[in-house]
Design a protein around this motif. Structure first.
Motif, mmCIF file in Angstrom:
data_model
loop_
_atom_site.group_PDB
_atom_site.id
_atom_site.type_symbol
_atom_site.label_atom_id
_atom_site.label_comp_id
_atom_site.label_asym_id
_atom_site.label_seq_id
_atom_site.Cartn_x
_atom_site.Cartn_y
_atom_site.Cartn_z
ATOM 1 N N VAL A 168 3.221 8.918 10.863
ATOM 2 C CA VAL A 168 3.313 9.791 12.036
ATOM 3 C C VAL A 168 4.762 9.882 12.495
ATOM 4 O O VAL A 168 5.284 10.973 12.739
ATOM 5 N N LEU A 169 5.432 8.756 12.620
ATOM 6 C CA LEU A 169 6.813 8.732 13.095
ATOM 7 C C LEU A 169 7.776 9.461 12.154
ATOM 8 O O LEU A 169 8.758 10.056 12.601
ATOM 9 N N LEU A 170 7.481 9.419 10.853
ATOM 10 C CA LEU A 170 8.387 9.999 9.857
ATOM 11 C C LEU A 170 7.912 11.347 9.317
ATOM 12 O O LEU A 170 8.450 11.843 8.329
ATOM 13 N N ARG A 171 6.937 11.945 9.963
ATOM 14 C CA ARG A 171 6.342 13.192 9.437
ATOM 15 C C ARG A 171 7.343 14.336 9.303
ATOM 16 O O ARG A 171 7.166 15.211 8.470
ATOM 17 N N ASP A 172 8.386 14.339 10.130
ATOM 18 C CA ASP A 172 9.348 15.447 10.084
ATOM 19 C C ASP A 172 10.592 15.138 9.262
ATOM 20 O O ASP A 172 11.521 15.943 9.219
ATOM 21 N N VAL A 173 10.643 13.990 8.626
ATOM 22 C CA VAL A 173 11.795 13.652 7.798
ATOM 23 C C VAL A 173 11.933 14.695 6.709
ATOM 24 O O VAL A 173 10.965 15.070 6.058
ATOM 25 N N GLY A 174 13.156 15.169 6.554
ATOM 26 C CA GLY A 174 13.401 16.177 5.532
ATOM 27 C C GLY A 174 13.366 17.598 6.063
ATOM 28 O O GLY A 174 13.711 18.517 5.340
ATOM 29 N N SER A 175 12.955 17.758 7.328
ATOM 30 C CA SER A 175 12.981 19.110 7.899
ATOM 31 C C SER A 175 14.396 19.406 8.374
ATOM 32 O O SER A 175 15.171 18.516 8.689
ATOM 33 N N GLU A 176 14.732 20.661 8.426
ATOM 34 C CA GLU A 176 16.075 21.061 8.828
ATOM 35 C C GLU A 176 16.150 21.390 10.318
ATOM 36 O O GLU A 176 17.141 21.939 10.774
ATOM 37 N N LYS B 151 -2.267 -1.486 7.092
ATOM 38 C CA LYS B 151 -2.753 -0.106 7.056
ATOM 39 C C LYS B 151 -2.430 0.611 8.366
ATOM 40 O O LYS B 151 -2.023 1.778 8.359
ATOM 41 N N ALA B 152 -2.589 -0.062 9.492
ATOM 42 C CA ALA B 152 -2.266 0.540 10.790
ATOM 43 C C ALA B 152 -0.769 0.845 10.882
ATOM 44 O O ALA B 152 -0.377 1.904 11.391
ATOM 45 N N ALA B 153 0.051 -0.058 10.395
ATOM 46 C CA ALA B 153 1.501 0.167 10.399
ATOM 47 C C ALA B 153 1.864 1.367 9.525
ATOM 48 O O ALA B 153 2.743 2.159 9.877
ATOM 49 N N ALA B 154 1.191 1.518 8.395
ATOM 50 C CA ALA B 154 1.454 2.654 7.502
ATOM 51 C C ALA B 154 1.127 3.967 8.197
ATOM 52 O O ALA B 154 1.889 4.934 8.106
ATOM 53 N N ASP C 76 6.231 15.041 1.610
ATOM 54 C CA ASP C 76 5.090 14.185 1.260
ATOM 55 C C ASP C 76 5.488 13.159 0.194
ATOM 56 O O ASP C 76 4.773 12.909 -0.769
ATOM 57 N N ARG C 77 6.675 12.577 0.381
ATOM 58 C CA ARG C 77 7.249 11.643 -0.588
ATOM 59 C C ARG C 77 6.440 10.343 -0.624
ATOM 60 O O ARG C 77 6.181 9.741 0.410
ATOM 61 N N LEU C 78 6.055 9.916 -1.801
ATOM 62 C CA LEU C 78 5.294 8.687 -1.977
ATOM 63 C C LEU C 78 6.213 7.477 -1.858
ATOM 64 O O LEU C 78 7.244 7.399 -2.527
ATOM 65 N N MET C 79 5.855 6.556 -0.985
ATOM 66 C CA MET C 79 6.617 5.322 -0.786
ATOM 67 C C MET C 79 5.619 4.172 -0.694
ATOM 68 O O MET C 79 4.408 4.388 -0.771
ATOM 69 N N ALA C 80 6.137 2.964 -0.516
ATOM 70 C CA ALA C 80 5.260 1.795 -0.376
ATOM 71 C C ALA C 80 5.663 0.986 0.841
ATOM 72 O O ALA C 80 6.834 0.901 1.193
ATOM 73 N N LEU D 226 0.845 -1.186 0.000
ATOM 74 C CA LEU D 226 0.000 0.000 0.000
ATOM 75 C C LEU D 226 0.881 1.237 0.000
ATOM 76 O O LEU D 226 2.021 1.201 0.440
ATOM 77 N N PRO D 227 0.363 2.326 -0.527
ATOM 78 C CA PRO D 227 1.147 3.559 -0.590
ATOM 79 C C PRO D 227 1.095 4.306 0.739
ATOM 80 O O PRO D 227 0.137 4.179 1.497
ATOM 81 N N LEU D 228 2.152 5.073 1.011
ATOM 82 C CA LEU D 228 2.142 5.983 2.143
ATOM 83 C C LEU D 228 2.955 7.212 1.781
ATOM 84 O O LEU D 228 3.833 7.155 0.929
ATOM 85 N N ARG D 229 2.645 8.300 2.417
ATOM 86 C CA ARG D 229 3.339 9.566 2.183
ATOM 87 C C ARG D 229 4.225 9.850 3.389
ATOM 88 O O ARG D 229 3.764 9.773 4.522
#
Length: 75
Positions: free
Chosen positions: A66-74, A58-61, A30-34, A22-25
């Motif tokens: 949530v855990l990776l929401r700040d990835v890419g922030s400085e 789906k729950a894991a996604a 908002d990078r699309l991954m699977a 399944l896809p996740l952002r």
């Protein structure tokens, strides 16, 4: 994918093998991954796997997003 939010493959690549994805952002961009999982089982019952595994996937996604929401922030 559009109807159920998940892709399922059973025996298409290798007999008795199945996979679900399944896809996740992820992150600020908002990078699309699977997120996927798979297994090999003699005579897989795809309907049973769908009922048991898809809700957990789906729950894991959601947790990962949530855990990776700040990835890419400085920060």
């Amino acid at each position: 994918l559009r109807r159920r939010g998940v892709c399922i493959s059973s025996g298409e690549y290798q007999r008795n093998a199945y996979g679900m994805a399944l896809p996740l952002r992820v992150g600020r961009a908002d990078r699309l991954m699977a997120l996927n999982c798979g297994a090999v089982e003699v005579r897989p019952d795809v309907d049973a796997f769908r009922a048991r595994i898809v809700p957990e996937l789906k729950a894991a996604a959601v947790e990962l997003m949530v855990l990776l929401r700040d990835v890419g922030s400085e920060a």
